[in-house]
Motif scaffolding. Structure first.
Motif, PDB file in Angstrom:
ATOM      1  N   LEU A 172      -1.581   1.551  -3.714  1.00 62.63           N
ATOM      2  CA  LEU A 172      -0.333   0.836  -3.444  1.00 62.63           C
ATOM      3  C   LEU A 172      -0.577  -0.388  -2.572  1.00 62.63           C
ATOM      4  CD1 LEU A 172       2.102   3.845  -2.853  1.00 62.63           C
ATOM      5  CD2 LEU A 172       1.519   2.674  -4.986  1.00 62.63           C
ATOM      6  N   ALA A 173      -1.851  -0.803  -2.479  1.00 60.71           N
ATOM      7  CA  ALA A 173      -2.219  -1.997  -1.710  1.00 60.71           C
ATOM      8  C   ALA A 173      -1.652  -1.947  -0.299  1.00 60.71           C
ATOM      9  CB  ALA A 173      -1.778  -3.269  -2.426  1.00 60.71           C
ATOM     10  N   GLN A 174      -1.793  -0.764   0.332  1.00 60.24           N
ATOM     11  CA  GLN A 174      -1.351  -0.537   1.710  1.00 60.24           C
ATOM     12  C   GLN A 174       0.126  -0.863   1.909  1.00 60.24           C
ATOM     13  OE1 GLN A 174      -4.663  -2.764   3.610  1.00 60.24           O
ATOM     14  NE2 GLN A 174      -5.110  -0.805   4.590  1.00 60.24           N
ATOM     15  N   GLY A 175       0.929  -0.547   0.899  1.00 59.99           N
ATOM     16  CA  GLY A 175       2.363  -0.727   0.999  1.00 59.99           C
ATOM     17  C   GLY A 175       2.896  -1.970   0.325  1.00 59.99           C
ATOM     18  N   LEU A 176       2.005  -2.890  -0.082  1.00 63.86           N
ATOM     19  CA  LEU A 176       2.478  -4.092  -0.764  1.00 63.86           C
ATOM     20  C   LEU A 176       3.163  -3.751  -2.080  1.00 63.86           C
ATOM     21  CD1 LEU A 176      -0.384  -6.715  -0.234  1.00 63.86           C
ATOM     22  CD2 LEU A 176       1.924  -6.771   0.699  1.00 63.86           C
ATOM     23  N   LEU A 177       2.666  -2.731  -2.770  1.00 63.07           N
ATOM     24  CA  LEU A 177       3.229  -2.353  -4.060  1.00 63.07           C
ATOM     25  C   LEU A 177       4.316  -1.290  -3.885  1.00 63.07           C
ATOM     26  CD1 LEU A 177      -0.061  -2.421  -6.141  1.00 63.07           C
ATOM     27  CD2 LEU A 177       1.907  -3.964  -6.370  1.00 63.07           C
TER      28      LEU A 177
END
Length: 334
Positions: free
Chosen positions: A224-229
């Protein structure tokens, strides 16, 4: 209150074979990189771990330096294991790693045999275990012969302190050499743990092919790209977010207008499929069967429940996959 695992824990989860090994992993695994350390609430960590197990997550991923402070995530997991999950140990895959800084002096970092095996002993003590299921070299060491680091992994298996071995953050070329060395030692490489997400696709440039051709599994961290997604950063940077804090892994500089444009477009597609952006991103990571497991992090139980629900959505159509590629293809972001 005595914990008793749900009788329905294996009805939702999908399990995938790791390469050509006999070991299956859940399509979604739980990582304890953040939110399970000494600075975090024990009861919240316990609730996330036990709820994960109730939902069919059998694989729990740790490392010696997870916390903060370093080692405290293993301490917490060991306490939960002893209190709630000891009766289910043989239903679980518990992994740990060594490769980053742990203690001062010349023997507390990187990939020497001295460091790797000393670190494993410390991890086992914190976890309260005789063995882990997977022991990883967390990163390649440019100053130590790869034969020495891989020899330490082989020794861990031969002494009964690990059942399988893995590597993380290795390039395609380094991985191929690690496979060759481990095959020669008689302890095949089980799995590679690389970064992989819609916004970080470097493994498609050769590593995935190496793993597939050599029968090695893969587990993607930060899918999740450290919350980006997720929907967190679509319209800015919340004050309580990781990007607004002191984290060096996710900085404001990564959340560009172009990235936000992509996130909003992907979210529109997710909504049209009746799922969240996070669910879309996890399902995309697992598409085609090339990734054995997606490794999620969490700060609360509801995030885990949402992520696992990704497995119940329909497969992507070719039109949807093409749409995703169009959204992701820009001149400034890979």
């Amino acid at each position: 209150m005595v914990y008793v695992a749900s009788d329905e824990r294996y009805e939702i989860m999908r399990y995938n074979r790791s390469g050509r090994s006999g070991l299956k992993l859940p399509a979604i695994s739980l990582g304890l990189w953040h939110n399970f350390g000494g600075i975090d609430a024990y009861e919240n960590g316990r609730e996330m771990i036990t709820r994960s197990f109730d939902l069919g997550i059998t694989h729990f991923d740790l490392a010696n330096n997870y916390g903060p402070p370093a080692g405290s995530a293993e301490d917490l997991f060991g306490k939960v294991l002893a209190r709630d999950l000891s009766a289910y140990r043989d239903e679980m895959v518990i992994s740990t790693k060594a490769g980053y800084y742990m203690w001062p002096g010349p023997y507390g970092d990187w990939g020497s045999r001295k460091y790797m095996l000393s670190s494993l002993d410390q991890s086992l003590k914190r976890l309260g275990l005789d063995y882990v299921d997977i022991f990883y070299s967390h990163r390649p060491d440019p100053h130590t012969p790869l034969e020495e680091t891989m020899g330490a992994l082989d020794h861990a298996v031969r002494t009964g302190k690990a059942l399988y071995v893995g590597i993380s953050n290795y390039t395609a070329e380094q991985t191929l050499e690690a496979i060759r060395i481990l095959n020669g030692l008689g302890t095949p490489l089980l799995i590679h743990q690389p970064r992989y997400s819609m916004l970080d696709r470097w493994i498609e440039g050769g590593l995935q092919q190496v793993l597939e051709e050599n029968g090695v599994g893969s587990i993607a961290f930060t899918p999740l790209a450290q919350g980006l997604l997720t929907n967190k950063y679509m319209n800015g940077i919340p004050e309580d977010s990781r990007a607004a804090g002191p984290s060096t892994a996710l900085s404001e500089s990564r959340i560009t207008p172009e990235v936000q444009r992509k996130i909003r477009a992907l979210n529109q597609l997710a909504v049209s499929r009746g799922q969240s952006l996070a669910q879309l991103a996890l399902q995309w990571t697992l598409r085609g069967g090339k990734v054995t497991s997606a490794l999620i992090g969490a700060s609360r139980v509801t995030q885990i429940e949402e992520n696992i629900a990704a497995l119940s959505h329909s497969e992507f159509s070719q039109e949807e996959l093409d749409r995703i590629e169009t959204i992701l293809k820009t001149e400034s972001e890979a």
